[in-house]
Design an enzyme around this catalytic site. Sequence first.
Site, PDB file in Angstrom:
ATOM      1  N   CYS A   1      32.923 -18.424 -10.289  1.00  0.00           N
ATOM      2  CA  CYS A   1      31.634 -18.124 -10.900  1.00  0.00           C
ATOM      3  C   CYS A   1      30.908 -19.404 -11.277  1.00  0.00           C
ATOM      4  CB  CYS A   1      31.771 -17.243 -12.125  1.00  0.00           C
ATOM      5  SG  CYS A   1      32.718 -15.747 -11.890  1.00  0.00           S
TER       6      CYS A   1
ATOM      7  N   ARG B   1      31.733 -22.742  -5.370  1.00  0.00           N
ATOM      8  CA  ARG B   1      32.780 -22.250  -6.270  1.00  0.00           C
ATOM      9  C   ARG B   1      33.267 -20.857  -5.869  1.00  0.00           C
ATOM     10  NH1 ARG B   1      32.755 -25.097 -11.333  1.00  0.00           N
ATOM     11  NH2 ARG B   1      33.506 -23.253 -12.435  1.00  0.00           N
TER      12      ARG B   1
ATOM     13  N   TRP C   1      32.015 -13.917  -9.185  1.00  0.00           N
ATOM     14  CA  TRP C   1      33.169 -13.645  -8.340  1.00  0.00           C
ATOM     15  C   TRP C   1      33.898 -12.485  -8.985  1.00  0.00           C
ATOM     16  CZ3 TRP C   1      38.593 -13.726  -8.543  1.00  0.00           C
ATOM     17  CH2 TRP C   1      39.252 -13.816  -7.308  1.00  0.00           C
TER      18      TRP C   1
ATOM     19  N   ASN D   1      31.456 -16.474 -17.524  1.00  0.00           N
ATOM     20  CA  ASN D   1      32.584 -16.818 -16.665  1.00  0.00           C
ATOM     21  C   ASN D   1      33.864 -16.540 -17.429  1.00  0.00           C
ATOM     22  OD1 ASN D   1      30.790 -17.777 -14.788  1.00  0.00           O
ATOM     23  ND2 ASN D   1      31.284 -19.944 -15.088  1.00  0.00           N
ATOM     24  N   GLY D   2      34.895 -16.077 -16.731  1.00  0.00           N
ATOM     25  CA  GLY D   2      36.178 -15.856 -17.387  1.00  0.00           C
ATOM     26  C   GLY D   2      36.538 -14.387 -17.446  1.00  0.00           C
TER      27      GLY D   2
ATOM     28  N   GLU E   1      50.787 -26.513   4.111  1.00  0.00           N
ATOM     29  CA  GLU E   1      49.355 -26.778   3.915  1.00  0.00           C
ATOM     30  C   GLU E   1      48.567 -26.427   5.168  1.00  0.00           C
ATOM     31  OE1 GLU E   1      45.696 -28.090   2.271  1.00  0.00           O
ATOM     32  OE2 GLU E   1      47.562 -27.289   1.452  1.00  0.00           O
TER      33      GLU E   1
ATOM     34  N   LYS F   1      45.525 -23.646   5.328  1.00  0.00           N
ATOM     35  CA  LYS F   1      44.174 -23.937   5.822  1.00  0.00           C
ATOM     36  C   LYS F   1      43.748 -22.916   6.879  1.00  0.00           C
ATOM     37  CE  LYS F   1      43.018 -27.082   3.213  1.00  0.00           C
ATOM     38  NZ  LYS F   1      43.783 -26.264   2.273  1.00  0.00           N
TER      39      LYS F   1
ATOM     40  N   GLU G   1      43.035 -19.557   5.247  1.00  0.00           N
ATOM     41  CA  GLU G   1      41.884 -19.601   4.341  1.00  0.00           C
ATOM     42  C   GLU G   1      40.561 -19.432   5.072  1.00  0.00           C
ATOM     43  OE1 GLU G   1      42.596 -22.383   0.452  1.00  0.00           O
ATOM     44  OE2 GLU G   1      42.619 -23.410   2.374  1.00  0.00           O
TER      45      GLU G   1
ATOM     46  N   HIS H   1      67.099 -18.165  11.174  1.00  0.00           N
ATOM     47  CA  HIS H   1      67.564 -17.289  10.100  1.00  0.00           C
ATOM     48  C   HIS H   1      66.590 -16.141   9.842  1.00  0.00           C
ATOM     49  CE1 HIS H   1      70.982 -19.797   9.033  1.00  0.00           C
ATOM     50  NE2 HIS H   1      70.190 -20.854   9.144  1.00  0.00           N
TER      51      HIS H   1
ATOM     52  N   LYS I   1      36.363 -21.762  -5.258  1.00  0.00           N
ATOM     53  CA  LYS I   1      36.798 -23.160  -5.283  1.00  0.00           C
ATOM     54  C   LYS I   1      37.561 -23.489  -6.561  1.00  0.00           C
ATOM     55  CE  LYS I   1      36.976 -27.410  -3.786  1.00  0.00           C
ATOM     56  NZ  LYS I   1      37.857 -27.723  -2.644  1.00  0.00           N
TER      57      LYS I   1
END
Length: 613
Positions: free
Chosen positions: A2, A27, A74, A102-103, A486, A490, A493, A509, A608
């Site tokens: 947000c 964000r 968001w 926000n929050g 990583e 990526k 995402e 395995h 973000k």
Amino acid sequence: MCGIVGALSKTNCVPVLIDGLKKLEYRGYDSAGLAVQGDVDHRIQRARSVGRVAELETTAKGLQARVGIAHTRWATHGVPSERNAHPHISEGQGVTVTVVHNGIIENHEEVRQRLTSQGYVFLSDTDTEVIAHLTHQHLVSGKPLLAAVQATVAQLEGAFAIGVIADNSPGTIIAAKRGAPLLVGHGQGENFLASDASALVAYTKFISYLEENDVVELTHQSMRVFNAQGQLVERAVIESQLSADAVELGPYAHYMQKEMYEQPGAIAATLEMVSNASAVKPELFGVDAAQVLPGIQNILILACGTSYHAGAVARYWLESIAGVPTQVEIASEYRYRKSVLAPHTLVITISQSGETADTLAALEHAKHMGVEHALSICNVPESALIRASNLKFLTRAGPEIGVASTKAFTTQLAALFTFTLVMAKLRGQLAVDQEKTLLAQLRHLPSAMQNILALEPHIKQLAAHFAEKRHALFLGRGVHYPIAMEGALKLKEISYIHAEAYAAGELKHGPLALVDADMPVVAVAPKDTLIEKLKSNLQEVRARGGELYIFADRDSQIESSEGVHVIKLLDHAGHLSPILHVLPLQLLSYHVALVKGTDVDKPRNLAKSVTVE
């Protein structure tokens, strides 16, 4: 997550609010809105929309005022929709109040029930609406806006940053902060509010960061800050080093592309104090580091997402080079389990924004368990994480706008490797000639990174092979296993291809059962002590008809063949190989996303800065 923007401007504030929201788009959000207070009649007017800020800009066309608040949302409570978009309004008895937030308000259900029983009608599914109704309740009882907001936040549980305007309080914005970032921007005859300095750099470079439980009253001419006890306090005004150019896209197609190509410069900036020295010193990590670090016997690293992967790489370095027992914990899990903390432990927290809620909470939990010393590795100098740690290292990556982290990750690795050298030296594990060699390798990093970025055309050719795939496996061994993790992150995402990473030795395995011609396997293959083991794992893939995409060192003696695509990088870079090997994985995910036509910089459902749990 947000974004909040507020303005008490000399002229029409609507363009300021819209521009600020555009700067905060990185964000992550799913809807946007703004509310302004009329200059003459002080009437509150609101505009909201689902989707991008550009749609809100169209909706808000024609609005004019000098006071306003704005927000990108968001979704946490309630689906993305106009009715759930901020700002939220409460009105009646001649008073209208509107709020951006926000929050997460943790006791919102209890407060909602109480307000509903008192006649308040809720028009959204959000937790935010309780803030508007509570504030309205206090206003109609006779409290001025400042006191009404102070009374409201005293009734709230959870983390929040809020901005409030009301029609009975012309020329005033009240804001409050608890557990979420919020700052004030200072101008000449105008003042601003934002959750991120990037929203304000076009209008002012002078900012004040609010501290926990602060409530601030803003007018065109003044700022008054009150602490949790209601006492008037001062908050320092600092000059932001963020430039407007730093958050512009420039000649690049996407911010992610721009930030990948900024990595050599970001590494050089991060290592400036190291590159110009003949030896590493503890003071790189804070004025107290020389006294603190010699007594450290164990390290606990706390981080989330990409930063967690950086910590996982650092564990290999710290144990193999410095001989320091090291644990790496996912911050969002650490605080919720019973753990045993070894004596003389240093907690290292890693975060791009320094506002990651889970990491901040994990650090606080570690402190309650008795940790005395904390080192924060972060990209934002005035962030909450930096302020909460007695030791610190700023990565100097510059603003990172793309949701998928690139330059923040590699600069974190550079910082962690530098820290490893410091610890190794303090523990007598680093000979003088080895220190000089490793420092020379650090100085060479930007040049080596440029050489790998130049391979982009070759990597781009591989992207077409992935476009129609639904799944992928990433393999790595040793210190390169977190790099495989990583790379998988990526890809998922920004291209929405399901990808998993495995330590290559684990292939037989279980994961080998998934391998077929439709399951591409990406391997990180440096020529290190595990290269022959990795080659055996790759043969297992080919024997099952799997197609391999291998990022190998130039001297690894792995060649392309049918079903085996090899991109050769440089000769083996030793301990620094992980920093180089992640670059082609970034480029691969970027070009796969381009082929698939997804939103590279703002992938769906992601934000973000994750400032809520």
